[in-house]
Scaffold this active site. Structure first.
Site, mmCIF file in Angstrom:
data_model
loop_
_atom_site.group_PDB
_atom_site.id
_atom_site.type_symbol
_atom_site.label_atom_id
_atom_site.label_comp_id
_atom_site.label_asym_id
_atom_site.label_seq_id
_atom_site.Cartn_x
_atom_site.Cartn_y
_atom_site.Cartn_z
ATOM 1 N N ASN A 31 51.743 38.782 42.960
ATOM 2 C CA ASN A 31 52.250 38.183 41.728
ATOM 3 C C ASN A 31 51.970 39.173 40.596
ATOM 4 O O ASN A 31 50.829 39.305 40.167
ATOM 5 C CB ASN A 31 51.554 36.841 41.473
ATOM 6 N N TRP A 32 53.021 39.844 40.176
ATOM 7 C CA TRP A 32 52.843 40.895 39.150
ATOM 8 C C TRP A 32 52.613 40.309 37.758
ATOM 9 O O TRP A 32 52.262 41.033 36.847
ATOM 10 C CB TRP A 32 54.069 41.812 39.133
ATOM 11 N N LYS A 33 52.875 39.031 37.597
ATOM 12 C CA LYS A 33 52.749 38.368 36.278
ATOM 13 C C LYS A 33 53.530 39.171 35.237
ATOM 14 O O LYS A 33 54.576 39.744 35.569
ATOM 15 C CB LYS A 33 51.265 38.182 35.923
ATOM 16 N N HIS B 33 52.236 27.662 39.107
ATOM 17 C CA HIS B 33 51.090 28.560 38.944
ATOM 18 C C HIS B 33 50.197 28.014 37.827
ATOM 19 O O HIS B 33 50.696 27.463 36.843
ATOM 20 C CB HIS B 33 51.569 29.977 38.610
ATOM 21 N N GLU C 172 48.783 29.340 35.439
ATOM 22 C CA GLU C 172 49.090 29.822 34.078
ATOM 23 C C GLU C 172 50.269 29.058 33.488
ATOM 24 O O GLU C 172 50.333 28.842 32.275
ATOM 25 C CB GLU C 172 49.348 31.345 34.123
ATOM 26 N N GLU D 67 45.057 28.205 44.743
ATOM 27 C CA GLU D 67 44.473 29.166 43.810
ATOM 28 C C GLU D 67 43.493 28.441 42.886
ATOM 29 O O GLU D 67 43.912 27.851 41.881
ATOM 30 C CB GLU D 67 45.566 29.815 42.958
ATOM 31 N N GLY E 142 41.742 36.005 38.252
ATOM 32 C CA GLY E 142 41.506 37.052 37.263
ATOM 33 C C GLY E 142 40.062 37.180 36.824
ATOM 34 O O GLY E 142 39.764 37.842 35.826
ATOM 35 N N SER F 104 41.419 36.468 42.814
ATOM 36 C CA SER F 104 40.559 37.654 42.965
ATOM 37 C C SER F 104 40.532 38.206 44.392
ATOM 38 O O SER F 104 39.513 38.727 44.837
ATOM 39 C CB SER F 104 39.140 37.373 42.449
ATOM 40 N N GLY G 43 47.054 38.781 42.564
ATOM 41 C CA GLY G 43 47.445 39.134 41.204
ATOM 42 C C GLY G 43 47.126 40.586 40.904
ATOM 43 O O GLY G 43 47.835 41.506 41.317
ATOM 44 N N GLY G 44 46.021 40.817 40.217
ATOM 45 C CA GLY G 44 45.654 42.159 39.740
ATOM 46 C C GLY G 44 45.726 43.239 40.812
ATOM 47 O O GLY G 44 46.240 44.339 40.566
HETATM 48 P P1 13P Z 1 44.133 37.610 40.591
HETATM 49 O O1 13P Z 1 44.331 38.135 41.986
HETATM 50 O O2 13P Z 1 44.296 38.657 39.545
HETATM 51 O O3 13P Z 1 42.867 36.828 40.478
HETATM 52 O O4 13P Z 1 45.334 36.566 40.338
HETATM 53 C C1 13P Z 1 45.593 35.591 41.279
HETATM 54 C C2 13P Z 1 46.858 34.917 40.927
HETATM 55 O O5 13P Z 1 46.950 34.235 39.923
HETATM 56 C C3 13P Z 1 48.008 35.133 41.811
HETATM 57 O O6 13P Z 1 49.037 34.237 41.529
#
Ligand code: 13P
Length: 257
Positions: free
Chosen positions: A9-11, A96, A98, A168, A174, A214, A235-236
């Site tokens: 997930n590149w956000k 998600h 967010e 999640e 994050g 994470s 994510g990251g």
């Molecule tokens: P991180 O891997 O950066 O914690 O993010 C997870 C995420 O929100 C994937 O959708």
């Protein structure tokens, strides 16, 4: 055999040039036959171009990070599920954390998004997960059950078969604090038991459930070894090709053992 999946997930990250070179690096590094499904959830504006970049490697799929709860009309700034399907997108993230917390998306709205996605032939990757306070209060199972019951369940068993679920925990997103493999396994098994209760044991056993929060090159193998964890939503660590490739390799080695 449940599908093994590593999703990134590149956000709201990466320039156009960065996104293209990341996708190219991944497509080139991944063996065509020996890999899990790899799903890249990119910002909307790169999706069309990325579809053609990944075409040469059958392991790759694209996902949108969101879609409108409406099918069409006067909704300035929104992107609909039929639009995504019309350019060849197969998956869409729905719910998600967010989107839930920063954009106030309720279970009712998410349920409409799931319906719009399914009507368009998209595969929803439905995200659920508790806040830290809920885990500390011991209400994490109830919270996740509520999210599933109110936002996802209610679709038919046939439709549910096409869905992917991502657990999640919000406190792990994050933060660098990942759920332990025991915590992940316990919640994934619980999600499967909720699916069995609502639908059938057979469906519960076939649906892929991803862990997100994470995930990185160091902890991926341990998480992927859990019996009910079928992959990751990253994510990251999905923004760096070498690290994301290590996570894909972790899944490859767990799957072949
Ligand atoms: P991180 O891997 O950066 O914690 O993010 C997870 C995420 O929100 C994937 O959708």
């Amino acid at each position: 055999m449940r599908k093994k999946i590593v999703a990134g997930n590149w956000k709201m990250n990466l320039s156009y040039a960065e996104a293209m070179s990341l996708a190219d690096a991944l497509v080139n590094a991944v063996e065509e036959n020996a890999s899990p499904d790899i799903i890249l959830a990119s910002p909307f504006i790169y999706l069309h171009e990325l579809i053609s970049r990944i075409q040469g490697n059958p392991n790759f799929y694209m996902a949108a990070q969101n879609c409108s709860e409406h099918q069409k009309g006067a909704f300035t700034g929104e992107v609909s599920a039929p639009m995504l399907a019309s350019i060849g997108i197969e998956h869409v993230l729905i719910g998600h954390s967010e989107r839930r917390t920063l954009y106030g998306e309720s279970d009712v709205v998410l349920r409409s998004k799931v319906d719009r996605a399914i009507e368009s032939g998209l595969i929803p990757i439905f995200c659920c997960g508790e806040m830290l306070a809920e885990r500390n209060a011991g209400s994490h199972f109830q919270r996740v059950a509520d999210q599933l019951n109110n936002g996802l369940f209610g679709i038919s068993e046939k439709q549910m078969k096409e869905c992917i679920i991502a657990y999640e925990p919000v406190w792990a997103i994050g933060t660098g604090v990942t759920a332990s493999s025991e915590q992940a396994q316990e919640m994934h098994a619980f999600i499967r038991s909720e699916i069995a209760k609502k639908y059938s044991a057979e469906l519960a056993d076939t649906i892929s459930i991803l862990y997100g929060g994470s995930v990185n090159a160091q902890n991926a193998a341990e998480l992927f070894t859990c019996k009910d964890v079928d992959g990751g939503l990253v994510g990251g660590a999905s923004l760096k090709s070498a690290e994301f490739i290590s996570i894909i390799r972790a899944m490859e080695s767990v799957s072949t053992n």
